[in-house]
Motif scaffolding. Structure first.
Motif, PDB file in Angstrom:
ATOM      1  N   LYS A 126       0.809  -1.212   0.000  1.00 11.96           N
ATOM      2  CA  LYS A 126       0.000   0.000   0.000  1.00 11.96           C
ATOM      3  C   LYS A 126       0.847   1.268   0.000  1.00 11.96           C
ATOM      4  O   LYS A 126       0.295   2.368  -0.079  1.00 11.96           O
ATOM      5  N   GLU A 366      -6.177   1.701  -4.265  1.00 14.77           N
ATOM      6  CA  GLU A 366      -6.767   0.366  -4.385  1.00 14.77           C
ATOM      7  C   GLU A 366      -5.881  -0.517  -5.268  1.00 14.77           C
ATOM      8  O   GLU A 366      -6.361  -1.252  -6.137  1.00 14.77           O
ATOM      9  N   GLU A 368      -4.020  -3.224  -4.619  1.00 15.90           N
ATOM     10  CA  GLU A 368      -4.153  -4.667  -4.464  1.00 15.90           C
ATOM     11  C   GLU A 368      -5.423  -5.184  -5.123  1.00 15.90           C
ATOM     12  O   GLU A 368      -5.426  -6.256  -5.750  1.00 15.90           O
ATOM     13  N   GLU A 369      -6.538  -4.447  -5.008  1.00 16.46           N
ATOM     14  CA  GLU A 369      -7.784  -4.885  -5.638  1.00 16.46           C
ATOM     15  C   GLU A 369      -7.658  -4.916  -7.154  1.00 16.46           C
ATOM     16  O   GLU A 369      -8.127  -5.851  -7.817  1.00 16.46           O
ATOM     17  N   HIS A 370      -7.005  -3.902  -7.706  1.00 16.71           N
ATOM     18  CA  HIS A 370      -6.839  -3.865  -9.160  1.00 16.71           C
ATOM     19  C   HIS A 370      -5.902  -4.974  -9.643  1.00 16.71           C
ATOM     20  O   HIS A 370      -6.138  -5.569 -10.707  1.00 16.71           O
ATOM     21  N   GLU A 371      -4.863  -5.256  -8.880  1.00 14.12           N
ATOM     22  CA  GLU A 371      -3.969  -6.348  -9.259  1.00 14.12           C
ATOM     23  C   GLU A 371      -4.679  -7.694  -9.194  1.00 14.12           C
ATOM     24  O   GLU A 371      -4.476  -8.566 -10.046  1.00 14.12           O
ATOM     25  N   GLU A 372      -5.528  -7.871  -8.194  1.00 15.80           N
ATOM     26  CA  GLU A 372      -6.280  -9.118  -8.092  1.00 15.80           C
ATOM     27  C   GLU A 372      -7.267  -9.263  -9.241  1.00 15.80           C
ATOM     28  O   GLU A 372      -7.448 -10.362  -9.797  1.00 15.80           O
ATOM     29  N   ALA A 373      -7.891  -8.158  -9.647  1.00 15.90           N
ATOM     30  CA  ALA A 373      -8.814  -8.208 -10.787  1.00 15.90           C
ATOM     31  C   ALA A 373      -8.075  -8.582 -12.068  1.00 15.90           C
ATOM     32  O   ALA A 373      -8.574  -9.389 -12.877  1.00 15.90           O
TER      33      ALA A 373
END
Length: 739
Positions: A126, A366, A368-373
């Motif tokens: 982060k 965000e 981590e969320e974008h990398e997971e997507a």
């Protein structure tokens, strides 16, 4: 007068003398004899050198000196340092990394090992420093992959490129590929093919590339920058050929360049037309015709440089030769199916946002969320399983509610065939992304096959093999390795043989040939048993044209792999001979002749020797024979009066000795007549006239099939008497006449 040297004794220590010993005394004369080497005692460590031989008079002062000495020694001892915490290490690493990034160009050099160690200390995803570090790594990776792509490795570079986050780094990707295309024009078709593949999965990336090329061309056109205009139009032309962008964009650029022709403008237009001309001729004939009319008028009316005029004349010659040296897409770069391509409609007059902000780093709260997507999107594109080698998940027991929910979701997915489609896509992409068959088998074994879906893997291997333009041994080796790994896969491939043979008439000739050669490889390598040939019934009634082609290619591949002698020995094996009764039938002379003629026509007559011997030794059917129809198991009254009895098929074979002096074969005239013992209506008298085969041999032979019809009033148990009257007409050139 000589004096002897006398050595005096060593005086005692100072403190042993009385008080008067401190007075001055006469020094003895020096001795002439050499004195022995004496060892000196080490000085006292606890006292300074000046006080070693001084006797303490005041005990308190002595104690004070010792205390002060101990205090000084204690201060000189190293103090144990406190280890920094993990937070302090992170903060120090971030501060140092930030200082390096914000330093002026040409500042402090840091060794790569030190830089990697510094980056390894930053683990907070982060933080701005970690994201900046990931951004730099992404930029370096994209540049490296684009710079090393070529025709031979483009199929391997594109999957690696998809592993990078192209959604976040689409600005970096577009900038890097445009820079590479401008610096090496020979690689522009390769970059266009790579952009076409990425456009099928990530259309927003392809659209951004098209927009930036349009803006680059417009700016260069206003600045009269010929080099940039030439590189931009060449890249756009190949994107039009790959159908990434519509051909109307190329038409607008040509109209702009030829509206007010100049030497440089016409030269750029000629280069663009040579690259995109074949595509325009095929897709938009009127546009191509208008463009060449404009070139013709410029050539005749405008006062251009001789070099430019010659370029236009060469362009017309290229068009006359149908662009044989300038194809729209080379065969090795035709990697995208037409129905999978997404074509963008862009125009020179559109308001275009090139999104320059995507070229620089921006902090993402965000992240981590974008990398997971994107990780999920990458798994869907590349067909990766959820449990890949890079990620290890700990297994745990789930509650009954979670299991019930998963079972419910699984049931829904099965009804819509979503899981089956995803499984087939995973198998397909795994095969296509493998370098050799060993890597493909290794990856396919890691695919999580649901229970009951195991037959999908052999089916997809055969389907991928059939889709190739020519047969590739790559698929045969995959099937062989699977069949030899486990008995389960052997049985599945044997079942696939039966399924594809039954449905072989649904496939076109090219796919049929690849399937036959695939199973030929499995049989020749003993990956599957030869008993699968039991289902093949080679006769006129149970085969189609497709199945006969399949058998032909299968046996030709077996003969090529094993050799004719070894194949013949395998087919004559006593243990497996029963599996080939359908291919080499001996139950019916008609089927035997059909099989003999079939294998002889495909150049494998050596396999029919046993059938020829069997047919030669078979008894000849009699010319006159009573025929008694088979009686049904039911009574005579069960036969309806409205249904006519089944006809009787009479097969007659005639053989006439040949004569060496005969110029032509004889003709035979015979009359077939039969009567019924119980029915006066069952009579027939038919005259046949049949010419023998023209090929001369020991005898002339001819077989006639005659169909005898019975009346409906004839009982089923009546005896039919058949009389055949023959009349042989021999040529007049024969010296001997046969009655």
């Amino acid at each position: 007068m000589m004096q002897s040297a006398v050595r005096l004794p060593t005086p005692p220590p100072l403190d042993t003398y009385p008080a008067y010993s401190t007075l001055s005394r006469k020094r003895s004369p020096p001795s002439r004899s050499p004195s022995p080497v004496r060892r000196r005692s080490p000085p006292l460590r606890s006292l300074p050198p000046t006080a070693q031989n001084i006797k303490d008079v005041d005990p308190q002062r002595a104690m004070e000196r010792e205390r002060q000495l101990a205090e000084r020694l204690r201060k000189q001892e190293p103090v144990p340092t406190k280890l920094p915490t993990e937070e302090e290490k992170q903060a120090a690493a971030k501060a140092e990394y930030e200082k390096l990034l914000n330093s002026r160009s040409g500042g402090t050099y840091i060794p790569p090992a030190r830089l990697r160690a510094l980056q390894a200390q930053i683990t907070d995803k982060k933080s701005k420093e970690y994201q900046r570090m990931a951004w730099e790594a992404l930029k370096k990776s994209i540049n490296g992959l684009i710079n090393k792509v070529n025709v031979s490795n483009i199929k391997h570079i594109v999957p690696e490129l998809f592993t990078e986050n192209l959604v976040r780094g689409r600005g970096l990707y577009c900038r890097s590929i445009m820079k590479a295309a401008a610096s090496s024009s020979a690689f522009v078709p390769i970059y266009a093919a790579m952009a076409a593949i990425i456009n099928t999965k990530l259309p927003q990336v392809g659209e951004l590339l098209v927009h930036r090329l349009i803006v680059q061309f417009k700016k260069a056109f206003k600045r009269n920058d010929k080099a940039v205009c030439l590189s931009s139009t060449t890249f756009i032309a190949h994107l039009v050929n790959q159908q990434v962008v519509h051909e109307i964009l190329a038409a607008q650029i040509l109209l702009l360049l030829l509206n007010k022709p100049t030497d440089d403008g016409v030269e750029i237009a000629v280069g663009l037309t040579r690259e995109v001309g074949q595509h325009l001729e095929e897709m938009s004939g009127p546009i191509a015709l208008a463009v060449f009319d404009q070139f013709r008028s410029i050539l005749h009316e405008q006062d251009l440089d001789k070099r430019v005029q010659y370029m236009i004349e060469v362009l017309f010659q290229v068009r006359k030769d149908k662009y044989k040296d300038n194809p729209a897409i080379k065969d090795e770069l035709d990697l995208v199916e037409e129905e999978d391509q997404i074509t963008h409609r862009a125009s020179l007059d559109d308001e275009i946002d090139v999104q320059d902000g995507l070229n620089i780093f921006k902090f993402d709260p965000e992240w981590e969320e974008h990398e997971e997507a994107y990780r999920k999107l990458k798994a869907e594109i590349l067909g990766e399983a959820e449990g890949s080698d890079d990620e290890e998940y700990e297994s745990g027991e789930s509650s009954d509610d979670d299991e019930a929910k998963e079972e419910k979701e699984l049931e829904i997915r099965d009804q819509t065939n979503t899981d089956l489609t995803n499984l087939r896509r995973t198998i397909y992409l795994t095969i296509m992304s493998s370098l050799d068959f060993e890597e493909a088998v290794h990856k396919l074994l890691k695919v999580n096959l649901p229970v009951g879906q195991e037959p999908e893997l052999p089916s997809m291997v055969v389907e991928c093999c059939s889709q190739e333009r020519t047969y590739s041994k790559f698929y045969g080796l995959i099937g062989e390795r699977f069949a030899k790994l486990n008995r389960l896969w052997t049985e599945l491939f044997e079942s696939s043989f039966a399924k594809y043979y039954d449905t072989i008439h649904r496939y076109e000739t090219n796919r049929l040939r690849n399937i036959a050669r695939f199973f030929g490889h499995l049989l020749s390598s003993d990956a599957i048993g030869w008993h699968v040939l039991t289902i093949v019934r080679l006769n006129e009634d149970e085969t189609t044209s497709s199945s006969r082609i399949f058998i032909k290619i299968l046996f030709q591949d077996l003969a090529e792999a094993l050799g004719m002698s070894k194949l013949q020995g395998r087919l004559q094996d006593d243990l497996a001979r029963s599996s080939f009764d359908g291919i080499f039938p001996t139950d019916n002379p008609r089927n035997t002749r059909f099989s003999i003629n079939y294998f002889t026509s495909i150049g494998m007559g050596a396999l029919t020797e046993q059938m020829r011997e069997h047919l030669k030794n078979a008894p000849k059917p009699a010319a006159i024979m009573p025929i008694k129809p088979e009686s049904d198991s039911e009574s005579e009254s069960s036969v309806s009066s409205y249904s006519s009895p089944s006809p009787i098929i009479l097969e007659l074979t005639f053989s006439v000795p040949s004569s060496p002096s005969a110029g032509r074969p004889p003709e035979i005239v015979f009359e077939v007549a039969f009567t019924s013992s119980t029915c006066s209506g069952c009579r027939s008298a038919i005259v046949h006239k049949v010419a023998f085969a023209s090929t001369k041999g020991p005898t002339w032979s001819q077989t006639i099939l005659h169909k005898l019809s019975r009346s409906s009033a004839c009982s089923s148990n009546s005896t039919i008497a058949v009389t055949v009257v023959l009349e042989i007409a021999q040529p007049s050139s024969w010296s001997q006449r046969t009655p």
